[in-house]
Design a protein around this motif. Structure first.
Motif, short mmCIF file in Angstrom:
data_model
loop_
_atom_site.label_atom_id
_atom_site.label_comp_id
_atom_site.label_asym_id
_atom_site.label_seq_id
_atom_site.Cartn_x
_atom_site.Cartn_y
_atom_site.Cartn_z
N GLY A 68 0.80 -1.22 0.00
CA GLY A 68 0.00 0.00 0.00
C GLY A 68 0.82 1.26 0.00
N ASN A 89 3.11 4.58 3.89
CA ASN A 89 1.83 4.03 4.34
C ASN A 89 1.97 3.42 5.73
OD1 ASN A 89 -0.83 3.30 4.32
ND2 ASN A 89 -0.41 1.32 3.34
N GLN A 95 -6.63 7.35 1.63
CA GLN A 95 -7.78 7.32 0.72
C GLN A 95 -8.23 8.75 0.39
OE1 GLN A 95 -8.48 5.51 3.88
NE2 GLN A 95 -7.27 3.85 3.05
#
Lengths: 416, 179
Positions: free
Chosen positions: A103, A164, B82
């Motif tokens: 990620g 991340n 996100q």
């Protein structure tokens, strides 16, 4: 002119290689091509030198800190003194598996180590190594350094966000907060040499130091040194990655040579801060006029510059070996409540004093007046701090006594 | 002069490309990074114009301070990885009008010097500046900022504005006193 190996070696020793090459190539190349090639050679030489000297710097640091702490330090790889220890470490880093966390932002994660090293190398472009031996003598020399160093903060955010990982991100926040805060006193303390030399050209800054600025403006030199320690994240300001207490910081997710590159950049910028201190406050390549000698002047200047730079670097290591780490609130208090106000007041005092000195005054008189005003500002700041500390201690003690008395009364009441 | 023109075209292309990414990319963090790239391109244009001080100031203020502030704001207010947003919001009409007005102003300014006079600077090339002028340019800039006949009034107004912002920040961050 044709190429002659003896002449070439001679030009290497007297640091006039570029002039020699210009002469040789002048016959069959245009001026633009020659200058472009020479620029390439210069960039290549300086960056290769810096990347390689880090091997020596790491060894030096480990050895000196070990000596300070009464240990032996590296002593196995490469003879009695462990000279090849860092080479072995680099080989280890190079052969390690290069992992990328799931990620992660591919672009940011891979770009960050590269940009960090690039920014660390870019700043060396304006450092004068010897008389007339400088990458580019920009008319905004010092300002360029500040601009590049402030823009390089972005790479930390890239690394922290790209990984991340919340710990990496928190580490990046921590680092950026510290670097951005300590930039303020650093910029202000560097304004004082600019004010004294009336120029931002690095060569003119060196040239103006008949008396080194460390003696003319010692308080500003000390402020700069402290902020340089914080800007490079070294002890006592290494709470960004405090190995013994918290997880490493923004580079926690990096492995192998990508991790190594952050270290590389850190050592290069520490050496750069030493070079900057030597240039701006210790007179750079100046050594009692010896650097103005006919043939070997440049070489002497280079040697003098390196001695000064490594002397400052040694102090960096010395501090690392002896000082304990500060707490985060102490780090912020020292900056915003002490260094920033002190540097602002100092800048004001130096500017006013500089205007008050009569125009015809010689450099030594000028330096003396500035020294006195600097010392007055410095010592009064320390005196104010001392009084405050005494007051705080007394308040604390009186609170303690009150609490003890209250307890005693309770005990007496309980006894009845 | 050929090299300078190539560099000019490359830098302008990169600046515009980055600006395009800023307004079209749905990932806010990437958009902020592209904004930085665009700022860097503008700094490059300043260097081409021999305005070193402006270039360094652009680097220091726009990349070193404003962009970092923007990134901090994004990181502190959005859910971290996100961060996909729609590039439109409720103010698109107003934004469009502003863009049109700005475009008209730029066209108007360009028409003032169009068409190029014969013998004037070729496309994309900065005028040759003698070394002596360059050396004194920073000193001149400094003097101009505090000269009564030049920019002392805007300079002082700006400093008052900045001071007000500083005090405002302190007031906002000041812990509320308990009654």
């Amino acid at each position: 002119m044709s190429f002659n190996i003896l002449e070439f070696l001679r030009s290497l020793v007297t640091l006039t290689t570029f002039d020699y090459l210009r002469d040789i190539w002048a016959d069959n190349m245009s001026v633009e091509t020659i200058e472009f090639l020479l620029d390439l050679i210069g960039v290549f030489t300086v960056s290769t030198f810096l990347l390689l000297i880090v091997l020596f710097l790491i060894w030096l640091e480990r050895k000196v800190v070990a000596r300070i702490q009464d240990r032996v330090g590296p002593n196995r790889v490469g003879g009695r003194f462990g000279l090849l220890q860092t080479v072995a470490d680099v080989l280890k880093l190079l052969t390690k598996e290069s992992l990328m966390p799931a990620g992660a932002d591919r672009l940011a994660y891979n770009l960050a180590p590269l940009l960090t090293v690039m920014a660390a190398l870019l700043m060396w472009a304006v450092i004068p190594f010897a008389p007339d031996v400088i990458g580019v003598d920009l008319n905004i020399g010092l300002f360029y350094i500040l601009a590049v160093s402030s823009a390089s903060v972005v790479t930390l955010l890239l690394a922290g966000w790209g990984s991340n990982n919340k710990y990496a991100l928190l580490g990046a926040f921590r680092a950026v907060a510290q670097l951005v805060s300590y930039e303020v006193p650093m910029v202000i303390s560097l304004l004082i040499p600019i004010l004294l030399a009336r120029s931002m050209y690095m060569q003119e800054l060196v040239g103006a130091q008949t008396v080194p600025f460390f003696i003319v403006a010692p308080v500003s030199a000390i402020i700069f040194f402290i902020s340089a320690l914080a800007e490079t994240g070294r002890t006592p300001f290494d709470l960004l990655e405090a190995e013994s207490e918290i997880v490493a910081g923004f580079h926690v997710e990096y492995t192998g040579m990508k991790f190594g590159m952050f270290f590389l950049a850190e050592f290069i910028s520490t050496l750069f801060m030493s070079a900057l201190f030597a240039t701006v406050f210790l007179g750079g390549w100046r050594f009692f006029g010896l650097e103005r000698l006919e043939t070997f002047g440049r070489l002497i200047g280079l040697v003098v510059f390196f001695i000064k730079m490594f002397a400052v670097y040694f102090v960096f290591i010395w501090i690392r070996g002896t000082f304990p780490r500060v707490r985060v609130d102490q780090m912020l208090d020292l900056n915003w409540k002490f260094l920033v106000p002190l540097s602002l007041i100092l800048l004001l005092v130096v500017a006013v004093v500089d205007k008050l000195i009569p125009v015809g005054a010689g450099p030594y008189f000028r330096a003396g007046v500035h020294l006195v005003s600097n010392l007055v500002v410095g010592f009064s700041a320390l005196e104010i701090l001392r009084r405050r500390a005494v007051r705080e201690r007394e308040a604390h003690e009186s609170r303690l006594t009150e609490a003890t008395e209250a307890r005693d009364e309770l005990v007496v009441e309980g006894a009845h | 002069m050929m090299t300078q023109q190539i560099i000019f075209i490359v830098i302008s292309f990169l600046t515009l490309l980055m600006a395009w990414v800023v307004v079209t990319n749905r990932n806010l963090f990437h958009a902020a990074l592209a904004l930085m790239g665009s700022f860097l391109g503008v700094a490059g244009l300043y260097v081409l114009l021999e305005a070193g001080f402006l270039a360094a100031a652009q680097l220091l203020v726009y990349i070193g301070a404003i962009s970092i502030l923007i990134i901090f704001a994004i990181m502190m207010t959005r859910r971290l990885m996100q961060t996909t947003e729609t590039p439109f919001n409720s103010q698109w009409a107003l934004g469009g009008v502003t863009a049109l007005v700005l475009f008209a102003v730029i066209v108007f300014v360009i028409l003032q010097v169009w068409p190029w006079q014969p013998g004037a600077e070729p496309f994309g090339a900065a005028p040759e500046v003698p070394e002596a002028v360059l050396q004194g340019s920073v000193v001149q800039l400094g003097r101009a900022l505090v000269d009564v006949n030049q920019y002392v009034l805007p300079f002082e107004v700006t400093s008052v504005l900045l001071l007000a912002a500083l005090i405002g920040a302190i007031v906002v961050a000041w812990p509320e006193r308990k009654e």
